[in-house]
Design a protein around this motif. Structure first.
Motif, mmCIF file in Angstrom:
data_model
loop_
_atom_site.group_PDB
_atom_site.id
_atom_site.type_symbol
_atom_site.label_atom_id
_atom_site.label_comp_id
_atom_site.label_asym_id
_atom_site.label_seq_id
_atom_site.Cartn_x
_atom_site.Cartn_y
_atom_site.Cartn_z
ATOM 1 N N UNK A 1 -1.981 3.140 -3.787
ATOM 2 C CA UNK A 1 -0.890 3.200 -3.104
ATOM 3 C C UNK A 1 0.040 4.158 -2.922
ATOM 4 N N UNK A 2 0.316 4.775 -4.021
ATOM 5 C CA UNK A 2 1.139 6.062 -3.944
ATOM 6 C C UNK A 2 0.449 7.043 -3.424
ATOM 7 N N UNK A 3 -0.678 7.246 -3.645
ATOM 8 C CA UNK A 3 -1.459 8.513 -3.001
ATOM 9 C C UNK A 3 -1.532 8.541 -1.357
ATOM 10 N N UNK A 4 -1.917 7.368 -1.153
ATOM 11 C CA UNK A 4 -1.899 7.052 0.265
ATOM 12 C C UNK A 4 -0.747 6.631 1.080
ATOM 13 N N UNK A 5 0.706 6.385 0.553
ATOM 14 C CA UNK A 5 1.573 6.196 0.897
ATOM 15 C C UNK A 5 1.353 4.784 1.814
ATOM 16 N N UNK A 6 0.831 3.898 1.161
ATOM 17 C CA UNK A 6 0.434 2.397 2.056
ATOM 18 C C UNK A 6 1.708 1.636 1.487
ATOM 19 N N UNK A 7 2.090 0.602 2.567
ATOM 20 C CA UNK A 7 2.781 -0.403 2.258
ATOM 21 C C UNK A 7 2.218 -1.757 2.154
ATOM 22 N N UNK A 8 2.023 -2.372 1.023
ATOM 23 C CA UNK A 8 1.451 -3.547 0.951
ATOM 24 C C UNK A 8 2.202 -4.452 1.244
ATOM 25 N N UNK A 9 1.532 -5.321 2.234
ATOM 26 C CA UNK A 9 2.326 -6.594 2.996
ATOM 27 C C UNK A 9 1.749 -7.955 2.293
ATOM 28 N N UNK B 1 1.851 3.911 9.747
ATOM 29 C CA UNK B 1 3.034 2.896 9.777
ATOM 30 C C UNK B 1 2.019 1.745 9.113
ATOM 31 N N UNK B 2 2.870 0.461 9.170
ATOM 32 C CA UNK B 2 2.389 -0.724 8.760
ATOM 33 C C UNK B 2 1.413 -1.377 9.368
ATOM 34 N N UNK B 3 1.261 -0.880 10.880
ATOM 35 C CA UNK B 3 0.436 -1.824 11.879
ATOM 36 C C UNK B 3 -0.696 -0.632 11.983
ATOM 37 N N UNK B 4 -0.782 0.507 11.117
ATOM 38 C CA UNK B 4 -2.064 1.291 11.394
ATOM 39 C C UNK B 4 -3.282 0.783 10.744
ATOM 40 N N UNK B 5 -4.318 1.249 11.387
ATOM 41 C CA UNK B 5 -5.585 0.862 10.827
ATOM 42 C C UNK B 5 -5.801 1.243 9.182
ATOM 43 N N UNK B 6 -5.102 2.257 8.791
ATOM 44 C CA UNK B 6 -5.161 2.674 7.267
ATOM 45 C C UNK B 6 -4.491 1.514 6.417
ATOM 46 N N UNK B 7 -3.362 1.088 6.979
ATOM 47 C CA UNK B 7 -2.543 0.146 6.409
ATOM 48 C C UNK B 7 -3.206 -1.337 6.308
ATOM 49 N N UNK B 8 -3.662 -1.424 7.471
ATOM 50 C CA UNK B 8 -4.362 -2.942 7.709
ATOM 51 C C UNK B 8 -5.658 -2.945 6.683
ATOM 52 N N UNK C 1 5.124 -6.300 -8.019
ATOM 53 C CA UNK C 1 5.934 -6.091 -6.624
ATOM 54 C C UNK C 1 7.172 -4.968 -7.059
ATOM 55 N N UNK C 2 7.540 -5.057 -8.345
ATOM 56 C CA UNK C 2 8.779 -3.860 -8.622
ATOM 57 C C UNK C 2 8.215 -2.640 -8.448
ATOM 58 N N UNK C 3 6.856 -2.321 -9.118
ATOM 59 C CA UNK C 3 6.360 -1.026 -9.138
ATOM 60 C C UNK C 3 6.167 -0.607 -7.621
ATOM 61 N N UNK C 4 5.560 -1.631 -6.778
ATOM 62 C CA UNK C 4 5.368 -1.105 -5.361
ATOM 63 C C UNK C 4 6.683 -0.733 -4.773
ATOM 64 N N UNK C 5 7.745 -1.592 -5.102
ATOM 65 C CA UNK C 5 8.947 -1.386 -4.309
ATOM 66 C C UNK C 5 9.591 0.165 -4.613
ATOM 67 N N UNK C 6 9.423 0.422 -6.168
ATOM 68 C CA UNK C 6 9.781 1.760 -6.659
ATOM 69 C C UNK C 6 9.080 2.731 -5.994
ATOM 70 N N UNK C 7 7.791 2.561 -5.899
ATOM 71 C CA UNK C 7 6.942 3.682 -5.274
ATOM 72 C C UNK C 7 7.302 4.033 -3.900
ATOM 73 N N UNK C 8 7.472 2.900 -2.966
ATOM 74 C CA UNK C 8 8.046 3.155 -1.688
ATOM 75 C C UNK C 8 9.232 3.754 -1.720
ATOM 76 N N UNK C 9 10.436 3.649 -2.369
ATOM 77 C CA UNK C 9 11.443 4.165 -2.428
ATOM 78 C C UNK C 9 11.307 5.662 -2.838
ATOM 79 N N UNK C 10 10.585 6.082 -3.824
ATOM 80 C CA UNK C 10 10.361 7.105 -4.135
ATOM 81 C C UNK C 10 9.652 8.201 -3.119
ATOM 82 N N UNK C 11 8.611 7.440 -2.274
ATOM 83 C CA UNK C 11 8.087 8.204 -1.111
ATOM 84 C C UNK C 11 9.031 8.409 -0.343
#
Length: 361
Positions: A346-354, A208-215, A6-16
């Motif tokens: 996740x980093x390459x695709x700029x996904x938000x893991x819910x 976005x978070x509700x896009x097909x890619x993210x879902x 979870x920490x790595x995901x959060x850090x990646x999102x911040x960097x993105x």
């Protein structure tokens, strides 16, 4: 480990969010809509249609057995249950969008079941009919309940129990009918003859978070997480508690746990790499990264997981005690795959893991 992920995901999102992503334009020529069209019509719909076929076969086998209650017909029904459960698990990766909102998957295979509840409805009610079944929780009439009814005792003992109780046969038959109705609902949600969520899914572009890619990605990631955490880690005492509990294994009665785990991982592999001659997420990742390094690593990790499954010589509920080291290796390999998807892809695709289905456990 989950906190670390979870920490790595959060850090990646911040960097993105805080940096310009020079790779964004590198994938500008990649046809994401075509990719999802390939995945929808070559993977998702055929997989769900196959489940409908097997659910119908299960209902037929249950009906045949109810009318001709023999050991031979019971064995046919048992094998059909295993096939139906395994095929169903291949649809779980696509537990997204409207199907997820309607809790359809929870109603198909909600495990573990509650044997006392199943036995209560069979023994305490005068009539087992459709009206009664409508009042019963999915957990005691879905695939998990059917497994208990079919596999809790040996073949001869189970057959004798059904022979002695018409209500038990009725409960079996109506539960299989319920599973078929859920399979048909799942297909109608996606198919153009019903809700046509496939069209909604394809038109839901964006990042976005509700896009097909993210879902879609979250459905894939959720399957990895549930497989690692709930199906392997918890029975083996490798998730939050070191208490080994064989009865937490999915498909505990039928010894089908490892086959289901393999089906889950194969569905993730298909969801990521796509079918032959079709686009998949791997192609999208490659178009951004401009190399095959990550995809090669992921493919190798899938192979390692299959090898780890094959290395477990007994059913999972036995292996968590007798072959704990082999089970721990499988858990480790699943965790390594999860990290690849939680961080690298996740980093390459700029996904938000819910949230996943293991959150809060």
């Amino acid at each position: 480990m989950k906190k670390i992920i979870s920490s790595l995901i959060t850090l990646t999102i911040i960097l993105n969010l805080g940096c310009d992503n020079d790779d964004t334009t590198s994938a500008s020529d990649f046809d994401v809509k075509l990719m999802f069209s390939d995945l929808t019509y070559n993977n998702i719909l055929p997989t769900i249609a196959n489940f409908v076929t097997e659910a119908n076969a299960l209902q037929t086998a249950a009906s045949n057995y109810s009318s001709t209650t023999t050991v031979a017909n019971l064995e046919i029904l048992r094998q059909q249950w295993k096939l139906t459960a395994i095929v169903y698990e291949k649809t779980y990766t696509y537990n997204i969008g409207s199907a997820k909102d309607q809790f359809v998957h929870n109603s198909i295979y909600n495990w573990p079941t509650v044997p006392r509840s199943v036995e209560y409805f069979i023994t305490e009610n005068n009539t087992i009919d459709e009206a009664l079944m409508l009042t019963i929780s999915p957990q005691v009439k879905s695939l998990a309940a059917l497994e208990y009814l079919l596999f809790a005792d040996d073949l001869v003992t189970t057959n004798a129990a059904f022979l002695a109780s018409e209500k038990r046969r009725d409960y079996l038959r109506l539960s299989s009918t319920y599973v078929t109705s859920r399979a048909n609902l799942l297909f109608s949600i996606w198919d153009s003859s019903g809700e046509n969520y496939a069209s909604t899914f394809l038109e839901n572009s964006g990042s976005g978070i509700s896009s097909s890619l993210n879902l879609y990605y979250n459905g894939l990631y959720n399957t990895i997480d549930v497989t690692k955490t709930t199906k392997v880690g918890k029975p083996a005492g490798l998730e939050k508690s070191d208490v080994v509990n064989p009865e937490l294994a999915q498909a505990f009665y039928s010894n089908t746990s490892l086959a289901i785990i393999e089906a889950n991982i194969k569905s993730v592999e298909l969801a990521y790499f796509g079918s032959t001659n079709t686009l998949g997420l791997d192609d999208y990742v490659g178009s951004i990264s401009k190399n095959a390094t990550l995809n090669t690593t992921i493919q190798a990790k899938f192979t390692e997981i299959y090898n780890a499954i094959d290395a477990i010589p007994v059913p999972l509920d036995e292996a968590v005690i007798s072959n704990h080291t082999e089970v721990e290796i499988l858990h480790t390999k699943l965790n390594e795959l999860q990290v690849l998807f939680a961080v690298d892809v996740q980093s390459i695709l700029s996904i938000i893991i819910t949230t996943t289905d293991t959150d809060g456990d």
